[in-house]
Design a protein around this motif. Structure first.
Motif, short mmCIF file in Angstrom:
data_model
loop_
_atom_site.label_atom_id
_atom_site.label_comp_id
_atom_site.label_asym_id
_atom_site.label_seq_id
_atom_site.Cartn_x
_atom_site.Cartn_y
_atom_site.Cartn_z
N LEU A 294 0.83 -1.20 0.00
CA LEU A 294 0.00 0.00 0.00
C LEU A 294 0.87 1.25 0.00
O LEU A 294 0.67 2.17 -0.80
CB LEU A 294 -0.94 -0.01 1.22
N TYR A 295 1.87 1.27 0.89
CA TYR A 295 2.73 2.45 0.99
C TYR A 295 3.64 2.62 -0.22
O TYR A 295 4.06 3.74 -0.51
CB TYR A 295 3.54 2.43 2.29
N ARG A 296 3.94 1.55 -0.95
CA ARG A 296 4.71 1.68 -2.18
C ARG A 296 3.90 2.44 -3.23
O ARG A 296 4.43 3.23 -3.99
CB ARG A 296 5.11 0.31 -2.73
N HIS A 297 2.61 2.18 -3.26
CA HIS A 297 1.73 2.86 -4.22
C HIS A 297 1.35 4.26 -3.74
O HIS A 297 1.24 5.18 -4.54
CB HIS A 297 0.46 2.05 -4.45
N PHE A 298 1.14 4.40 -2.43
CA PHE A 298 0.66 5.66 -1.87
C PHE A 298 1.42 5.94 -0.58
O PHE A 298 1.17 5.28 0.44
CB PHE A 298 -0.85 5.58 -1.59
N PRO A 299 2.34 6.91 -0.59
CA PRO A 299 3.18 7.17 0.57
C PRO A 299 2.40 7.60 1.82
O PRO A 299 2.90 7.46 2.93
CB PRO A 299 4.10 8.31 0.13
N GLY A 300 1.20 8.11 1.65
CA GLY A 300 0.40 8.54 2.79
C GLY A 300 -1.07 8.57 2.44
O GLY A 300 -1.48 8.39 1.29
N LYS A 301 -1.87 8.83 3.44
CA LYS A 301 -3.32 8.84 3.26
C LYS A 301 -3.76 9.95 2.31
O LYS A 301 -4.69 9.77 1.52
CB LYS A 301 -4.01 8.99 4.62
N ASP A 302 -3.10 11.11 2.38
CA ASP A 302 -3.47 12.21 1.48
C ASP A 302 -3.32 11.81 0.01
O ASP A 302 -4.19 12.10 -0.81
CB ASP A 302 -2.63 13.45 1.76
N GLU A 303 -2.22 11.13 -0.29
CA GLU A 303 -1.99 10.69 -1.68
C GLU A 303 -3.02 9.64 -2.09
O GLU A 303 -3.50 9.64 -3.23
CB GLU A 303 -0.58 10.13 -1.85
N LEU A 304 -3.36 8.75 -1.17
CA LEU A 304 -4.35 7.72 -1.46
C LEU A 304 -5.71 8.36 -1.71
O LEU A 304 -6.39 8.03 -2.68
CB LEU A 304 -4.44 6.72 -0.30
N VAL A 305 -6.11 9.29 -0.86
CA VAL A 305 -7.41 9.94 -1.02
C VAL A 305 -7.45 10.74 -2.33
O VAL A 305 -8.45 10.72 -3.05
CB VAL A 305 -7.74 10.84 0.19
N ALA A 306 -6.36 11.43 -2.65
CA ALA A 306 -6.30 12.18 -3.90
C ALA A 306 -6.46 11.24 -5.10
O ALA A 306 -7.16 11.56 -6.07
CB ALA A 306 -4.99 12.96 -4.00
N ALA A 307 -5.84 10.08 -5.03
CA ALA A 307 -5.95 9.11 -6.12
C ALA A 307 -7.38 8.55 -6.21
O ALA A 307 -7.90 8.33 -7.31
CB ALA A 307 -4.95 7.97 -5.93
N VAL A 308 -8.01 8.32 -5.06
CA VAL A 308 -9.40 7.83 -5.06
C VAL A 308 -10.30 8.88 -5.69
O VAL A 308 -11.18 8.57 -6.50
CB VAL A 308 -9.86 7.48 -3.62
N MET A 309 -10.10 10.14 -5.32
CA MET A 309 -10.92 11.22 -5.89
C MET A 309 -10.71 11.32 -7.40
O MET A 309 -11.67 11.48 -8.16
CB MET A 309 -10.63 12.54 -5.21
N ALA A 310 -9.45 11.24 -7.83
CA ALA A 310 -9.16 11.32 -9.26
C ALA A 310 -9.83 10.18 -10.01
O ALA A 310 -10.41 10.38 -11.09
CB ALA A 310 -7.65 11.30 -9.50
N ALA A 311 -9.77 8.97 -9.44
CA ALA A 311 -10.42 7.82 -10.08
C ALA A 311 -11.93 8.01 -10.13
O ALA A 311 -12.59 7.63 -11.10
CB ALA A 311 -10.05 6.54 -9.33
N SER A 312 -12.48 8.64 -9.09
CA SER A 312 -13.93 8.88 -9.07
C SER A 312 -14.33 9.87 -10.14
O SER A 312 -15.33 9.68 -10.84
CB SER A 312 -14.36 9.39 -7.70
N VAL A 313 -13.57 10.94 -10.30
CA VAL A 313 -13.86 11.93 -11.34
C VAL A 313 -13.71 11.28 -12.71
O VAL A 313 -14.56 11.49 -13.60
CB VAL A 313 -12.94 13.16 -11.20
#
Length: 186
Positions: free
Chosen positions: A43-62
């Motif tokens: 998980l951390y290899r793909h997303f260094p922190g929760k902020d990056e993960l949430v930003a990626a989730v939002m981008a995927a949603s858009v």
């Protein structure tokens, strides 16, 4: 990206979206990794922190919403009812928005990919043009009006309330006579 890494990333994003929507900001990176069936290190290899993960989730949603808009536009161009496509699309967007509200609450993130949003807006404008040309919605309805309506969606309420909102909004978009317009005129 290798196929297995891409699968892991997709699984992580899907799991994070669902878990954050379910439990809110309390969703931990460890819990997301566990539910996704990956090691925390993955998980951390793909997303260094929760902020990056949430930003990626939002981008995927858009991106997902943009894909839905384009699919609705293609169906309308192929002969489906543009107003029915708009109604279905609004329902899907409101359901997606309910999840996005929960996700935004995690970090307060509100930024989205401007190019993806612009492309989705252009496709939605074209869909509205088709509905207008078919005489299915009022001539004065534009994308900004739909965005205004979406800003009032009860995304934080259960599905029945969102369904009622959709029924009211759909009725308001159609070309049916509207007595309220006559009374509301200054």
């Amino acid at each position: 990206m290798r196929a297995d890494a891409l699968r892991n990333r997709t699984t992580i994003l899907d799991t994070a979206r669902a878990l954050i929507a379910e439990v809110g900001p309390e969703a931990s990176m460890e819990e997301i990794a566990t539910r996704a069936g990956v090691a925390v290190g993955t998980l951390y290899r793909h997303f260094p922190g929760k902020d990056e993960l949430v930003a990626a989730v939002m981008a995927a949603s858009v991106d997902g919403i943009a894909i839905k808009i384009n699919a609705a536009l293609r169906r309308a161009q192929a002969g489906a009812s543009p107003s029915q496509e708009i109604a279905t699309l609004l329902e899907e967007i409101v359901d997606d928005t309910a999840t996005l509200f929960a996700i935004k609450a995690v970090t307060g993130a509100t930024t989205v990919d401007q190019d993806a949003e612009r492309a989705a807006t252009d496709a939605f404008a074209h869909l509205l043009d088709l509905a207008r040309d078919a005489g299915q919605i009022a001539d004065d309805i534009g994308v900004d009006d739909v965005y205004l309506l979406l800003s009032t969606a009860p995304a934080n309420l259960p599905r029945p309330a969102r369904g009622r909102w959709l029924a009211l909004v759909t009725r308001g978009l159609t070309t049916a006579p509207r007595r309220l317009q006559q009374r509301a005129a200054p």
